[in-house]
Design a protein around this motif. Structure first.
Motif, PDB file in Angstrom:
ATOM      1  N   GLY A   1       0.995  -1.168  -0.031  1.00  0.00           N
ATOM      2  CA  GLY A   1       0.089  -0.051  -0.047  1.00  0.00           C
ATOM      3  C   GLY A   1       0.955   0.984   0.061  1.00  0.00           C
ATOM      4  O   GLY A   1       2.082   1.093   0.291  1.00  0.00           O
ATOM      5  N   TRP A   2       0.377   2.094  -0.569  1.00  0.00           N
ATOM      6  CA  TRP A   2       1.198   3.450  -0.719  1.00  0.00           C
ATOM      7  C   TRP A   2       0.427   4.725   0.309  1.00  0.00           C
ATOM      8  O   TRP A   2      -0.585   4.735   0.418  1.00  0.00           O
TER       9      TRP A   2
ATOM     10  N   GLY B   1      -1.757   6.366  -3.785  1.00  0.00           N
ATOM     11  CA  GLY B   1      -2.036   5.984  -2.514  1.00  0.00           C
ATOM     12  C   GLY B   1      -3.198   6.504  -1.579  1.00  0.00           C
ATOM     13  O   GLY B   1      -3.656   7.685  -1.864  1.00  0.00           O
TER      14      GLY B   1
ATOM     15  N   ASN C   1      -3.261   5.152   1.958  1.00  0.00           N
ATOM     16  CA  ASN C   1      -2.971   4.834   3.345  1.00  0.00           C
ATOM     17  C   ASN C   1      -2.272   6.082   4.112  1.00  0.00           C
ATOM     18  O   ASN C   1      -1.681   6.571   3.688  1.00  0.00           O
TER      19      ASN C   1
ATOM     20  N   SER D   1       1.995   4.429   8.862  1.00  0.00           N
ATOM     21  CA  SER D   1       3.230   3.427   8.730  1.00  0.00           C
ATOM     22  C   SER D   1       3.310   2.959   9.954  1.00  0.00           C
ATOM     23  O   SER D   1       2.604   3.135  11.047  1.00  0.00           O
TER      24      SER D   1
ATOM     25  N   TYR E   1       0.675   1.502   5.360  1.00  0.00           N
ATOM     26  CA  TYR E   1       1.769   1.357   4.133  1.00  0.00           C
ATOM     27  C   TYR E   1       3.271   0.894   4.949  1.00  0.00           C
ATOM     28  O   TYR E   1       3.549   1.351   5.993  1.00  0.00           O
ATOM     29  N   ASP E   2       3.771   0.397   4.152  1.00  0.00           N
ATOM     30  CA  ASP E   2       5.380   0.131   4.254  1.00  0.00           C
ATOM     31  C   ASP E   2       6.177   1.307   3.586  1.00  0.00           C
ATOM     32  O   ASP E   2       6.058   1.311   2.435  1.00  0.00           O
TER      33      ASP E   2
END
Length: 79
Positions: free
Chosen positions: A18-19, A26, A28, A31, A63-64
């Motif tokens: 996910g962004w 994106g 999201n 983090s 998101y990562d």
């Protein structure tokens, strides 16, 4: 935190990406770093932290930081 709660993060990777909202496509907002900070601000137990982090990730998106970009996803470390 002042209650003695500590957070240690050890990510495992997955093929889900996910962004954040600041990248094209994106949506999201959070983090793992942001989720951890919020949990430490609001919680005094690990049970509270896990529940809060999970519910916030579900509601606002996770998101990562190392996921690449929507036009070039980075699955290099994926499981």
């Amino acid at each position: 935190n002042e209650a003695g709660l500590a957070v240690a993060e050890s990510s495992c990777t997955a093929n889900t990406v996910g962004w954040p909202v600041n990248k094209p496509g994106g949506y999201n907002l959070l983090s793992i770093n942001e989720l951890s900070k919020i949990a430490l601000e609001r919680c005094s137990t690990s049970r509270c932290a896990i529940s809060l982090m999970g519910s916030l990730a579900e509601k606002y998106g996770f998101y990562d930081d190392g996921a690449g970009s929507p036009d070039a996803p980075d699955y290099t470390n994926s499981a």
